[in-house]
Design a protein around this motif. Sequence first.
Motif, PDB file in Angstrom:
ATOM      1  N   ALA A   6       0.816  -1.216   0.000  1.00 58.35           N
ATOM      2  CA  ALA A   6       0.000   0.000   0.000  1.00 58.35           C
ATOM      3  C   ALA A   6       0.849   1.266   0.000  1.00 58.35           C
ATOM      4  CB  ALA A   6      -0.946   0.005   1.195  1.00 58.35           C
ATOM      5  N   PHE A   7       1.929   1.266   0.769  1.00 60.53           N
ATOM      6  CA  PHE A   7       2.741   2.473   0.913  1.00 60.53           C
ATOM      7  C   PHE A   7       4.110   2.362   0.243  1.00 60.53           C
ATOM      8  CE2 PHE A   7      -0.096   2.410   4.636  1.00 60.53           C
ATOM      9  CZ  PHE A   7      -0.781   3.588   4.401  1.00 60.53           C
ATOM     10  N   ASN A   8       4.346   1.259  -0.459  1.00 63.99           N
ATOM     11  CA  ASN A   8       5.619   1.021  -1.139  1.00 63.99           C
ATOM     12  C   ASN A   8       6.801   1.160  -0.179  1.00 63.99           C
ATOM     13  OD1 ASN A   8       7.065   0.207  -3.357  1.00 63.99           O
ATOM     14  ND2 ASN A   8       7.314   2.286  -4.172  1.00 63.99           N
ATOM     15  N   ILE A   9       6.629   0.573   1.016  1.00 65.00           N
ATOM     16  CA  ILE A   9       7.671   0.583   2.036  1.00 65.00           C
ATOM     17  C   ILE A   9       8.388  -0.760   1.980  1.00 65.00           C
ATOM     18  CG2 ILE A   9       8.155   0.735   4.502  1.00 65.00           C
ATOM     19  CD1 ILE A   9       5.466   2.160   4.816  1.00 65.00           C
ATOM     20  N   HIS A  10       9.707  -0.717   1.803  1.00 61.67           N
ATOM     21  CA  HIS A  10      10.483  -1.949   1.754  1.00 61.67           C
ATOM     22  C   HIS A  10      11.641  -1.854   2.736  1.00 61.67           C
ATOM     23  CE1 HIS A  10       8.191  -3.064  -1.744  1.00 61.67           C
ATOM     24  NE2 HIS A  10       8.466  -1.884  -2.283  1.00 61.67           N
ATOM     25  N   ILE A  11      12.079  -2.999   3.219  1.00 63.79           N
ATOM     26  CA  ILE A  11      13.201  -3.032   4.152  1.00 63.79           C
ATOM     27  C   ILE A  11      14.493  -3.076   3.334  1.00 63.79           C
ATOM     28  CG2 ILE A  11      14.324  -4.335   5.987  1.00 63.79           C
ATOM     29  CD1 ILE A  11      11.586  -5.541   6.639  1.00 63.79           C
ATOM     30  N   PRO A  12      15.281  -2.006   3.382  1.00 64.30           N
ATOM     31  CA  PRO A  12      16.540  -2.023   2.638  1.00 64.30           C
ATOM     32  C   PRO A  12      17.606  -2.794   3.422  1.00 64.30           C
ATOM     33  CG  PRO A  12      16.292   0.074   3.735  1.00 64.30           C
ATOM     34  CD  PRO A  12      15.034  -0.717   4.012  1.00 64.30           C
ATOM     35  N   CYS A  13      18.557  -3.351   2.719  1.00 71.29           N
ATOM     36  CA  CYS A  13      19.652  -4.062   3.370  1.00 71.29           C
ATOM     37  C   CYS A  13      20.829  -3.097   3.521  1.00 71.29           C
ATOM     38  CB  CYS A  13      20.070  -5.279   2.546  1.00 71.29           C
ATOM     39  SG  CYS A  13      21.469  -6.165   3.259  1.00 71.29           S
ATOM     40  N   PRO A  14      21.164  -2.708   4.752  1.00 71.38           N
ATOM     41  CA  PRO A  14      22.275  -1.768   4.932  1.00 71.38           C
ATOM     42  C   PRO A  14      23.610  -2.347   4.455  1.00 71.38           C
ATOM     43  CG  PRO A  14      21.298  -2.351   7.062  1.00 71.38           C
ATOM     44  CD  PRO A  14      20.524  -3.053   5.999  1.00 71.38           C
ATOM     45  N   PHE A  15      23.797  -3.656   4.631  1.00 67.15           N
ATOM     46  CA  PHE A  15      25.040  -4.305   4.197  1.00 67.15           C
ATOM     47  C   PHE A  15      25.197  -4.182   2.682  1.00 67.15           C
ATOM     48  CE2 PHE A  15      27.559  -7.955   2.806  1.00 67.15           C
ATOM     49  CZ  PHE A  15      28.672  -7.844   3.628  1.00 67.15           C
ATOM     50  N   LYS A  16      24.119  -4.476   1.951  1.00 63.71           N
ATOM     51  CA  LYS A  16      24.179  -4.387   0.483  1.00 63.71           C
ATOM     52  C   LYS A  16      24.342  -2.937   0.034  1.00 63.71           C
ATOM     53  CE  LYS A  16      22.272  -5.907  -3.781  1.00 63.71           C
ATOM     54  NZ  LYS A  16      22.261  -7.188  -4.385  1.00 63.71           N
ATOM     55  N   HIS A  17      23.684  -2.024   0.737  1.00 64.55           N
ATOM     56  CA  HIS A  17      23.779  -0.610   0.388  1.00 64.55           C
ATOM     57  C   HIS A  17      25.219  -0.105   0.524  1.00 64.55           C
ATOM     58  CE1 HIS A  17      22.490   3.522  -0.137  1.00 64.55           C
ATOM     59  NE2 HIS A  17      23.170   3.836   0.945  1.00 64.55           N
ATOM     60  N   VAL A  18      25.909  -0.527   1.587  1.00 60.53           N
ATOM     61  CA  VAL A  18      27.264  -0.048   1.845  1.00 60.53           C
ATOM     62  C   VAL A  18      28.306  -0.785   0.997  1.00 60.53           C
ATOM     63  CG1 VAL A  18      29.077   0.101   3.621  1.00 60.53           C
ATOM     64  CG2 VAL A  18      26.738   0.740   4.174  1.00 60.53           C
ATOM     65  N   THR A  19      28.169  -2.113   0.888  1.00 63.39           N
ATOM     66  CA  THR A  19      29.217  -2.910   0.234  1.00 63.39           C
ATOM     67  C   THR A  19      28.889  -3.293  -1.211  1.00 63.39           C
ATOM     68  OG1 THR A  19      28.304  -5.039   0.929  1.00 63.39           O
ATOM     69  CG2 THR A  19      29.844  -3.938   2.447  1.00 63.39           C
ATOM     70  N   GLY A  20      27.614  -3.354  -1.546  1.00 69.84           N
ATOM     71  CA  GLY A  20      27.220  -3.832  -2.868  1.00 69.84           C
ATOM     72  C   GLY A  20      27.088  -5.343  -2.947  1.00 69.84           C
ATOM     73  N   PHE A  21      27.377  -6.040  -1.845  1.00 67.52           N
ATOM     74  CA  PHE A  21      27.278  -7.494  -1.795  1.00 67.52           C
ATOM     75  C   PHE A  21      25.984  -7.924  -1.114  1.00 67.52           C
ATOM     76  CE2 PHE A  21      31.985  -6.914  -1.682  1.00 67.52           C
ATOM     77  CZ  PHE A  21      32.263  -7.501  -2.906  1.00 67.52           C
ATOM     78  N   ASP A  22      25.521  -9.128  -1.456  1.00 69.76           N
ATOM     79  CA  ASP A  22      24.348  -9.699  -0.782  1.00 69.76           C
ATOM     80  C   ASP A  22      24.774 -10.261   0.572  1.00 69.76           C
ATOM     81  OD1 ASP A  22      22.432  -9.307  -2.840  1.00 69.76           O
ATOM     82  OD2 ASP A  22      23.277 -11.011  -3.924  1.00 69.76           O
ATOM     83  N   CYS A  23      24.053  -9.902   1.613  1.00 69.93           N
ATOM     84  CA  CYS A  23      24.319 -10.483   2.934  1.00 69.93           C
ATOM     85  C   CYS A  23      23.626 -11.853   3.004  1.00 69.93           C
ATOM     86  CB  CYS A  23      23.823  -9.554   4.037  1.00 69.93           C
ATOM     87  SG  CYS A  23      22.041  -9.560   4.307  1.00 69.93           S
TER      88      CYS A  23
END
Length: 129
Positions: A32-49
């Motif tokens: 409904a609100f297009n709220i998603h949980i971002p991954c801080p590890f992926k955001h900082v490193t570019g790798f999948d945690c």
Amino acid sequence: MRHYLKKFDKRILIGLGVVGAGVLYLKVLSPAFNIHIPCPFKHVTGFDCPGCGVTRLSLSLLEGDLYQAFRYNSLIFVLLPLFILYYYLSAKGKKRSSEAVLYGMLAMTILFGVLRNTPMFNFLAPTII
């Protein structure tokens, strides 16, 4: 015995509350609100945690798509039975065995996190939407 049942009932209620909140988030609030949980590890490193893909896994399970859920994060399907075994061994007072299972789960999680980011094991990475 009665004290154990009260403690057990409390855990069940807390678990049901957490599951209910998760379902509310995944099926109502997120779309409904297009709220998603971002991954801080992926955001900082570019790798999948090791946990990347768990939200999509949960949505797939709620829709009954076990195959796609497994493709998003196969580690959860390995860790869940091991966590149940860990909890059982802990409840039985088998400290050494439960710790061995716990450290094994930790090692698997770290190894999974490393392997899913290598080209040879890229099939472990969450599938792209």
